[in-house]
Design a protein around this motif. Structure first.
Motif, PDB file in Angstrom:
ATOM      1  N   MET A 126      -5.002  -6.483  -7.285  1.00  0.00           N
ATOM      2  CA  MET A 126      -3.996  -5.486  -7.411  1.00  0.00           C
ATOM      3  C   MET A 126      -3.805  -5.421  -6.036  1.00  0.00           C
ATOM      4  O   MET A 126      -4.053  -4.730  -4.467  1.00  0.00           O
ATOM      5  N   ALA A 127      -2.864  -7.195  -5.509  1.00  0.00           N
ATOM      6  CA  ALA A 127      -2.853  -6.707  -3.457  1.00  0.00           C
ATOM      7  C   ALA A 127      -1.539  -6.479  -3.388  1.00  0.00           C
ATOM      8  O   ALA A 127      -2.429  -5.709  -1.502  1.00  0.00           O
ATOM      9  N   GLY A 128      -0.749  -6.080  -4.396  1.00  0.00           N
ATOM     10  CA  GLY A 128       0.160  -5.279  -3.482  1.00  0.00           C
ATOM     11  C   GLY A 128      -0.402  -3.603  -3.145  1.00  0.00           C
ATOM     12  O   GLY A 128      -0.043  -3.270  -2.120  1.00  0.00           O
ATOM     13  N   ASN A 129      -0.946  -2.912  -4.287  1.00  0.00           N
ATOM     14  CA  ASN A 129      -1.850  -1.640  -4.241  1.00  0.00           C
ATOM     15  C   ASN A 129      -2.680  -1.935  -2.676  1.00  0.00           C
ATOM     16  O   ASN A 129      -2.273  -0.493  -1.965  1.00  0.00           O
ATOM     17  N   ILE A 130      -3.331  -3.268  -2.449  1.00  0.00           N
ATOM     18  CA  ILE A 130      -4.086  -2.473  -1.713  1.00  0.00           C
ATOM     19  C   ILE A 130      -4.323  -2.571  -0.049  1.00  0.00           C
ATOM     20  O   ILE A 130      -3.849  -2.229   0.317  1.00  0.00           O
ATOM     21  N   VAL A 131      -2.828  -3.179  -0.068  1.00  0.00           N
ATOM     22  CA  VAL A 131      -2.027  -3.713   0.839  1.00  0.00           C
ATOM     23  C   VAL A 131      -1.438  -2.373   1.004  1.00  0.00           C
ATOM     24  O   VAL A 131      -1.481  -1.760   2.894  1.00  0.00           O
ATOM     25  N   GLN A 132      -0.375  -1.836  -0.240  1.00  0.00           N
ATOM     26  CA  GLN A 132      -0.224  -0.807   0.316  1.00  0.00           C
ATOM     27  C   GLN A 132      -0.596   1.258   0.468  1.00  0.00           C
ATOM     28  O   GLN A 132      -0.309   1.119   2.043  1.00  0.00           O
ATOM     29  N   HIS A 133      -1.959   0.233   0.784  1.00  0.00           N
ATOM     30  CA  HIS A 133      -2.992   1.567   0.602  1.00  0.00           C
ATOM     31  C   HIS A 133      -3.364   1.530   2.245  1.00  0.00           C
ATOM     32  O   HIS A 133      -3.789   2.072   3.292  1.00  0.00           O
ATOM     33  N   TRP A 134      -3.888   0.131   2.608  1.00  0.00           N
ATOM     34  CA  TRP A 134      -3.951  -0.324   4.226  1.00  0.00           C
ATOM     35  C   TRP A 134      -3.356  -0.278   4.817  1.00  0.00           C
ATOM     36  O   TRP A 134      -3.442   0.776   6.226  1.00  0.00           O
TER      37      TRP A 134
END
Length: 350
Positions: A216-224
Motif C-alpha cells: 500500500m506504499a503508493g496509497n500511503i505516500v499519496q495521503h502522506w
C-alpha cells in the motif's frame, strides 16, 4: 492501595486515550476520508518501535509464543484493521462505524458456537438478539440518509451508486467483525497453550505486519503528501515572539491519533491485569458509549430517535451479556456478609 490507584489510573487513561483517539480519527477523516491506510501504518509503526525498545529489547528477548502463531494472528489483525479503515471510503459515518463494531459479542458468540462448539444460556442469547437488533436498526436507519461522501476513486455515476458503495462499506465492516471474532478465539487457544504474554503479543502483532504495508506504499505516500499539504496553523506563542513557524494541521492530528491509540491499548492491557473481567467489560463498553455520544454532540452527526433506540439496545444488550446486574448484586451481598463476619458481637451485661 497501589493496585487500586493503578486500576483507577488505567480506567482514566482508557477513557482519555480511547475517546480522544476517536476525536482525532474523525478530524482526520473530515480532511482526508481515504487516509485509513496511513493512519493504520503510523499506529503500527509507533507501537512496533515502542515494543522493539521496551519489550523485545531489540530482539534480545526470545518470544514465548511460536512465531507461526503470531503470523496467523498478524494476518487476521492486519486484515480486520484494513477493512475497518477502508470502510470510511464507502460513506460509513463515524457513529455507524462505532455502533457496528460494538457487535463483537455477537460475532464472538457465533464463532464460538461454530468453532469451539460452545453453548450459551437464555440470558446470553437474549443479549445477543438485543445487540443484533440494535445494529440492524441503526444500519437500516442510516441507509435511508446516505449522502454522497464516497471516495472519488470508487465513485460511480448512477442513481444507485451512493447506496451501493455504502453497502460495500457495510460488507467490509461485517468481514472485519467476523475476522476479529475469529482472532479472539485463536488468541484464547494460544494463551491456553503458551500462557498469557500481552505485551509480547502487542509487539509482534504490530511489528510483523509492517512489510505488508509495502503493498500500500503508493496509497500511503499519496495521503502522506495530502497531510503535508493540508492547512497550516501558526503557533500563537511563537508568533508573538516574532517567529513565523507553522505546522500541518493534519500531521498534528495524525500524531495525536497515534499517541492516543497507544495510550488506549496500553491502558486496556493494564486494566486486564489489575481488575476482574467484569470491570474491564464495563469500562470498555462505557467508553464506546461515551465516545459515541461525544461524536454525535461535538461533530453534530445525524442521530435520530431510531439511532438512540438502536444504541440503547446495543449498550444494554452488552450489559446483559456480561451479567453485570447479577454479578454486582452478588458482589454487594458478599461484601455485606464479610462486614458482618468482621463485626465483633456486643456483649450485653446481665
Amino acid at each position: 492501595m497501589m493496585t487500586s490507584w493503578k486500576a483507577l489510573l488505567a480506567m482514566l487513561f482508557v477513557f482519555v486515550g480511547c475517546c480522544s483517539n476517536v476525536v482525532f480519527l474523525e478530524l482526520i477523516i473530515q480532511i482526508d476520508p481515504g487516509a485509513g491506510n496511513l493512519i493504520t501504518f503510523l499506529q503500527f509503526l509507533f507501537i512496533a518501535l515502542n515494543g522493539l525498545i521496551f519489550t523485545s529489547k531489540f530482539f534480545t528477548v526470545s518470544p514465548k509464543i511460536a512465531l507461526k502463531d503470531y503470523v496467523l494472528l498478524v494476518v487476521l489483525f492486519f486484515g480486520a484493521n484494513v477493512c475497518n479503515n477502508y470502510a470510511f471510503n464507502f460513506n460509513i459515518a463515524m457513529p455507524l462505524h462505532m455502533i457496528f463494531r460494538s457487535g463483537s459479542l455477537m460475532a464472538n458468540m457465533i464463532m464460538g458456537i461454530i468453532l469451539l462448539k460452545k453453548r450459551y444460556n437464555l440470558r446470553q442469547y437474549s443479549s445477543v438478539l438485543m445487540i443484533t437488533a440494535g445494529i440492524m436498526l441503526c444500519t437500516l436507519v442510516s441507509s435511508g440518509d446516505v449522502k454522497d461522501k464516497t471516495h472519488p476513486l470508487v465513485k460511480v455515476e448512477t442513481s444507485f451508486s451512493d447506496l451501493f458503495w455504502w453497502s460495500v462499506g457495510i460488507a467490509l465492516l461485517s468481514i472485519a467483525l467476523l475476522v476479529t471474532a475469529y482472532m479472539g478465539i485463536y488468541q484464547e487457544v494460544i494463551y491456553k497453550r503458551y500462557g498469557k504474554h500481552p505485551n509480547e503479543a502487542l509487539f509482534y502483532t504490530h511489528m510483523l505486519p509492517l512489510p505488508g504495508f509495502l503493498l500500500m506504499a503508493g496509497n500511503i505516500v499519496q495521503h502522506w503528501n495530502i497531510a503535508i499539504a493540508s492547512e497550516r496553523v501558526a503557533v500563537p506563542v511563537l508568533h508573538k515572539l516574532g517567529i513565523n513557524w507553522s505546522f500541518s494541521l493534519m500531521l498534528f492530528y495524525l500524531l495525536c491519533n497515534v499517541i492516543t491509540q497507544y495510550i488506549c491499548i496500553g491502558a486496556v492491557y493494564v486494566l486486564t491485569t489489575e481488575c476482574a473481567s467484569l470491570i474491564v467489560t464495563m469500562v470498555v463498553t462505557l467508553r464506546k458509549f461515551v465516545s459515541l455520544i461525544f461524536s454525535i454532540l461535538y461533530f453534530r452527526n445525524p442521530f435520530t430517535l431510531s439511532h438512540w433506540i438502536g444504541t440503547a439496545l446495543v449498550f444494554f444488550g452488552t450489559i446483559l451479556f456480561a451479567n453485570v446486574i447479577v454479578q454486582l448484586k452478588d458482589a454487594y451481598q458478599a461484601r455485606i456478609q464479610r462486614n458482618q463476619e468482621n463485626t465483633p458481637l456486643l456483649k450485653v451485661a446481665n
